[in-house]
Design a protein around this motif. Structure first.
Motif, PDB file in Angstrom:
ATOM      1  N   TYR A 156       0.858  -1.190   0.000  1.00 26.95           N
ATOM      2  CA  TYR A 156       0.000   0.000   0.000  1.00 26.95           C
ATOM      3  C   TYR A 156       0.887   1.230   0.000  1.00 26.95           C
ATOM      4  N   CYS A 157       0.286   2.379  -0.324  1.00 31.36           N
ATOM      5  CA  CYS A 157       1.063   3.617  -0.456  1.00 31.36           C
ATOM      6  C   CYS A 157       0.688   4.689   0.542  1.00 31.36           C
ATOM      7  N   ASP A 158      -0.586   4.874   0.752  1.00 26.08           N
ATOM      8  CA  ASP A 158      -1.072   5.937   1.607  1.00 26.08           C
ATOM      9  C   ASP A 158      -1.857   5.300   2.744  1.00 26.08           C
ATOM     10  N   THR A 159      -1.947   5.997   3.874  1.00 31.81           N
ATOM     11  CA  THR A 159      -2.724   5.476   4.998  1.00 31.81           C
ATOM     12  C   THR A 159      -3.684   6.542   5.517  1.00 31.81           C
ATOM     13  N   VAL A 160      -4.794   6.050   6.044  1.00 34.81           N
ATOM     14  CA  VAL A 160      -5.748   6.867   6.787  1.00 34.81           C
ATOM     15  C   VAL A 160      -6.154   6.031   7.995  1.00 34.81           C
ATOM     16  N   ASN A 161      -6.746   6.668   8.980  1.00 37.65           N
ATOM     17  CA  ASN A 161      -7.309   5.934  10.107  1.00 37.65           C
ATOM     18  C   ASN A 161      -8.718   6.468  10.327  1.00 37.65           C
ATOM     19  N   LYS A 162      -9.675   5.764   9.745  1.00 35.32           N
ATOM     20  CA  LYS A 162     -11.062   6.232   9.799  1.00 35.32           C
ATOM     21  C   LYS A 162     -11.667   6.111  11.189  1.00 35.32           C
ATOM     22  N   ALA A 163     -11.036   5.374  12.087  1.00 31.69           N
ATOM     23  CA  ALA A 163     -11.523   5.325  13.467  1.00 31.69           C
ATOM     24  C   ALA A 163     -11.204   6.639  14.177  1.00 31.69           C
ATOM     25  N   GLU A 164     -10.149   7.304  13.752  1.00 30.11           N
ATOM     26  CA  GLU A 164      -9.763   8.577  14.360  1.00 30.11           C
ATOM     27  C   GLU A 164     -10.358   9.775  13.642  1.00 30.11           C
ATOM     28  N   GLU A 165     -10.528   9.657  12.323  1.00 26.97           N
ATOM     29  CA  GLU A 165     -11.068  10.775  11.548  1.00 26.97           C
ATOM     30  C   GLU A 165     -11.894  10.226  10.390  1.00 26.97           C
ATOM     31  N   ASP A 166     -13.176  10.560  10.364  1.00 24.48           N
ATOM     32  CA  ASP A 166     -14.042  10.127   9.277  1.00 24.48           C
ATOM     33  C   ASP A 166     -13.691  10.946   8.044  1.00 24.48           C
ATOM     34  N   ILE A 167     -13.210  10.261   7.024  1.00 24.75           N
ATOM     35  CA  ILE A 167     -12.773  10.942   5.812  1.00 24.75           C
ATOM     36  C   ILE A 167     -13.227  10.129   4.616  1.00 24.75           C
ATOM     37  N   TRP A 168     -13.648  10.828   3.565  1.00 33.41           N
ATOM     38  CA  TRP A 168     -14.061  10.172   2.329  1.00 33.41           C
ATOM     39  C   TRP A 168     -12.965  10.409   1.304  1.00 33.41           C
ATOM     40  N   LEU A 169     -12.463   9.317   0.740  1.00 31.34           N
ATOM     41  CA  LEU A 169     -11.408   9.406  -0.262  1.00 31.34           C
ATOM     42  C   LEU A 169     -12.043   9.459  -1.638  1.00 31.34           C
ATOM     43  N   VAL A 170     -11.617  10.418  -2.437  1.00 31.53           N
ATOM     44  CA  VAL A 170     -12.179  10.600  -3.773  1.00 31.53           C
ATOM     45  C   VAL A 170     -11.063  10.421  -4.793  1.00 31.53           C
ATOM     46  N   TYR A 171     -11.167   9.348  -5.559  1.00 37.80           N
ATOM     47  CA  TYR A 171     -10.193   9.062  -6.609  1.00 37.80           C
ATOM     48  C   TYR A 171     -10.672   9.712  -7.899  1.00 37.80           C
ATOM     49  N   PRO A 172      -9.773   9.963  -8.844  1.00 33.18           N
ATOM     50  CA  PRO A 172     -10.147  10.755 -10.022  1.00 33.18           C
ATOM     51  C   PRO A 172     -11.207  10.118 -10.917  1.00 33.18           C
ATOM     52  N   TRP A 173     -11.438   8.827 -10.799  1.00 31.63           N
ATOM     53  CA  TRP A 173     -12.448   8.157 -11.625  1.00 31.63           C
ATOM     54  C   TRP A 173     -13.826   8.154 -10.989  1.00 31.63           C
TER      55      TRP A 173
END
Length: 182
Positions: A156-173
């Motif tokens: 993998y390349c990037d990390t998030v922790n959705k338990a700590e911060e609710d974030i929606w990832l938007v890919y270009p497609w």
């Protein structure tokens, strides 16, 4: 429901408008992450016989990886969003058979979010006892959610922790942006 749009929660008859934080990836970001995945793959001294993109989000990075490495690419449908639960026939039986016969398969998705997709594939392909017994199937994702319940992502390349911060990832497609926008 489209994320990123104002979400309406009805609390005691009142509407509360919430905005979910979004992280946008550009095509350049995705290309850079695919290069990083390719480097990780080669540094691991493991070469898959083929790459499997999980529809829909995994198809794009899987195809890019295939083009970068010259390794053939296939697709598998696993429908677990919007109330779907996955079912026999989502996976392609011959892929499960290849996995059990020792073929090297790299399964790719855009994000390991809850872990449900990769876990479904692991269960469907009967990849229990992963501690070396089924090292022939590996998992790659552009973004790893550190709070995911699936802990067997190899690359993998990037990390998030959705338990700590609710974030929606938007890919270009994805449709939460104008096409052609970087």
């Amino acid at each position: 429901m489209k994320c990123g749009k104002a979400l309406k929660n009805h609390l005691n008859g009142e509407q509360k408008i919430m905005k979910i934080k979004k992280k946008f990836y550009s095509w350049a970001d995705v290309e850079k992450m695919c290069v990083q995945l390719t480097v990780q793959l080669y540094n691991s001294n493991w070469t898959p016989d083929y790459i499997v993109g999980v529809t829909r989000g995994g198809n794009v990075p899987a195809t890019i990886l295939s083009n970068m490495t010259g390794i053939r690419c296939e697709a598998v449908k696993v429908a677990l969003r919007d109330g779907e639960t996955g079912q026999a026939g989502d996976s392609i039986d011959w892929m499960a058979q290849d996995a059990l016969m020792g073929k090297k398969i790299l399964v790719v998705d855009d994000i390991n979010d809850t872990g449900a997709t990769f876990q479904w594939i692991s269960d469907d392909w009967k990849l229990t006892g992963r501690a070396g017994a089924y090292d022939n199937v590996r998992f790659a994702t552009l973004t790893e959610n550190l709070s995911s319940e699936f802990h067997m992502v190899d690359y993998y390349c990037d990390t998030v922790n959705k338990a700590e911060e609710d974030i929606w990832l938007v890919y270009p497609w994805e449709g939460d942006r104008e096409y052609g926008q970087t």
